[in-house]
Design a protein around this motif. Sequence first.
Motif, short mmCIF file in Angstrom:
data_model
loop_
_atom_site.label_atom_id
_atom_site.label_comp_id
_atom_site.label_asym_id
_atom_site.label_seq_id
_atom_site.Cartn_x
_atom_site.Cartn_y
_atom_site.Cartn_z
N TRP A 279 13.33 30.08 63.05
CA TRP A 279 13.32 31.53 62.85
C TRP A 279 14.70 32.09 62.54
CZ3 TRP A 279 16.53 32.98 66.69
CH2 TRP A 279 16.52 32.23 67.87
N ASN A 280 15.70 31.25 62.53
CA ASN A 280 17.05 31.70 62.20
C ASN A 280 17.59 31.03 60.94
OD1 ASN A 280 18.50 33.74 63.35
ND2 ASN A 280 19.85 32.44 64.54
N THR A 281 16.74 30.25 60.27
CA THR A 281 17.14 29.59 59.03
C THR A 281 16.97 30.56 57.86
OG1 THR A 281 16.48 27.43 59.88
CG2 THR A 281 16.65 27.64 57.50
N PRO A 282 17.88 30.59 56.91
CA PRO A 282 17.77 31.54 55.79
C PRO A 282 16.47 31.35 55.02
CG PRO A 282 19.91 30.44 55.78
CD PRO A 282 19.09 29.75 56.80
N PRO A 283 15.76 32.41 54.73
CA PRO A 283 14.55 32.29 53.91
C PRO A 283 14.86 31.98 52.45
CG PRO A 283 14.99 34.59 54.44
CD PRO A 283 15.95 33.79 55.24
N ASP A 284 16.09 32.25 52.03
CA ASP A 284 16.50 32.01 50.64
C ASP A 284 17.65 30.99 50.65
OD1 ASP A 284 17.23 32.01 47.99
OD2 ASP A 284 17.59 34.18 47.85
N VAL A 285 17.36 29.76 50.28
CA VAL A 285 18.36 28.69 50.25
C VAL A 285 18.33 28.01 48.88
CG1 VAL A 285 19.14 26.53 51.27
CG2 VAL A 285 18.12 28.27 52.72
#
Length: 794
Positions: free
Chosen positions: A717-723
């Motif tokens: 839930w803290n990982t970037p949604p846009d990578v």
Amino acid sequence: MTERRPLPYPRNTEIPGSTELGAKSREELANGGTNRRHFLGYLIAAPTLVVAAQVGMAVARPQRADAAVPSLPDPSDLFDLGDLQDLAALPTSSLIAIQVNSDGSATFALPRAEVGQGITTLATQLISEELELPIDKITVTLANARPELLFNQLTGGSNSTRSMYTPIRVAAAIAREQLKAAAAKQWGVPASAVTASNGVMTSGRKSATYGSLAAVAAATKLSTVQVKLKDPSEFTVIGVPHGRVDALEAVTGRKQFAMDMDVPGATPTMVRRPPTINGTVKSVSNLAAVKAMPGITDVAVISTGVAVRGATFGQCIDAVDALVVKWGPGSVDGESDATILKKLNKAELPLLVPALPLLTKAIDIRFTFATASNSPLEPNCAIADVRPDSAEIWSSLKVPIVAQGAIAKKVGLPVHAVTCHVVQGGGSFGRHLFADAAIEAAEISHVMGKPVKLMWHRTDDFRHGRTHPMSTSRVRVTYAAGNVLSYEQRHTSVATDFTHGLGDMITALAATLPAGNFVGFSESIFELTQSVPYNFGITTQLLNEAFNYDDFHTGSMRNIYSPNVCAATELMVDQVAKAMHKDPLAFRRSFLRDARLLAVMNKAAEVGGWGRPMPAHTAQGIAVHGEYKSAVACMIEIDCTPATVNRQIPDAVTGPRVTKAVVAVDVGLCVNPTGLQAQMLGGINDGIALALTSSLHIKDGLPLEGSWDNYFYTRQWNTPPDVQVVVMPPTTGKPGGAGELGVAPVLAAVACAYARATNTLPTYFPINHDTLGFTPLPPSVIPVEPTNGLSQAY
């Protein structure tokens, strides 16, 4: 059959960034004009074809540094840690052999450790390219400890691809040419009339499989063979994305790790550990009672605690917690974050360049980086079977030669009587540079006289495992009239344990010898890895250490010094840009002295949309990093709005969230773009964690954290949604390092973005270190596991 895919760039395209050498000089060695792709190798006597590479010194020549006046080259620009490892590996490169079998397959025992980074896949691609054999007919295993390899069996420093790229290709090419010669002899045609493709030799209408030629090719007397490696324009496997060769085994649960090994008689074993680091056992008051517990076969005092052996790990946990132990003092009893930091500040080396009133201005900042855990996902573990005249060990070992020597010393056997099997590991982060579990398992087996299957509990990993030590980085910059005149960085750290050396017994011993400042092993590693990529006038970076290396359990966590050093550097760059009223990207463009770094930075900024309007309390950050003959840049967007920072998630630390991450990476020549992207994705999560949430809290000589529930690595839930990861086109003729490359610029870019979003310069990392976020477990106890794992999912 191997799928032949198009190259990621046209065959006749000029490789960007390579024009400085010219077409001819790229094909000629500087020491005499021999074609750079011609190599010698050996045929080794065997029933089927076995070949080995001989690699000359020219292969490891350091690349020319791009640094220029007004800043002189840093030591690592001219000769870095990878160059040192390459040179050290050269003398034994001829001992690395590929075998072609009678069924047409090829096997290769890789003298490196596979810990999830994909090195077995990469080695398979290299063999497939030069041998002209489908990937599914190649098996790469991990070599046992081989002392004769000297410096050539170390997995670390992002060096596996760099050091193995040419030797593996040469050995594969020799096998191809020897099979070709065997076919030519059988058919009475010149070797030039024979072609190799997909495991078959062909000449006109005649064809023969590699398997049918393997015995004939092996019948040649022991001799040397000269081969020419493929030109990059001929590559059909190297540079083409490829999934991991062990992916199916991994997802179906058939992949074998140490705890999956079925060694006769080896049963579960665990250790009760002291309540402080390096504490000792003074007495155990209930040994007999614990030994009488259900399933328990043995209880023994060892150098690291009290070991119990039983029928199941659950029974071992019960026995470990039931032990009543009187403990002696440890090495850092009473130390805490505050006391450690105080000693680091006291050990700081002086800055030398003063600000001159009325002539120059100065910015002087000290950054602090908390202790970080070095625990991989797989708990520390090993199997050991020690007998009166021999010992056999199974474990994930990145320096198996040193491990073999240490185990031999521990159990009183000659080195040749100890066999160390290198098993694939479930992660490392540098943890498996130390064979703590293997040495401990050997000691337990030796004391008990029985085989053991030792597993550390996760709490053991966090509290008694290896850590990335606390450090400070003080930086002073002087500037005037739009120019930076000096850059000084004084990095001070709890000592990092480098007693694994370069993977051999000689440098492992050297790393333990007393030494004064600037002449120890740590200082050498620091100087061979760190650099300032900007034209900042008089530039110095120096390391000093507090505490002895054996006071704490430290190690070379992924990227060693670079994440902290780079974060301090890039934050200071932003501060100077702000003082000069310049955009951070424009400022870097003005001062960067490396064309490859400039290119990746521009690409990251372009893909990420640098400079777009951002809502309040959000911002972008950008950072660059050069290391291991590679270049990388990261652009980050961060959300520091109150709604995000104050999110409520049970048993967690929330705070700011990175919403976008763009990494552009140039590793010179990329063997497997899919593997490189995976490495960068891992680096992104590592860097975000180190910037925002992941750290150990030291109190009374022990970390408070006792599990991944306590240690707040980047959560889903803290990982970037846009990578996005952009792999740059080839810029050099050989690969640089990649495994550690992505961590430093991501940590730095997140820090820079946070500073811009909050208008507050962060100086203590991770930013949320002061928020504990959990109730600490008692020391020296294995906690009760939750009965329902889904209750911990969010």
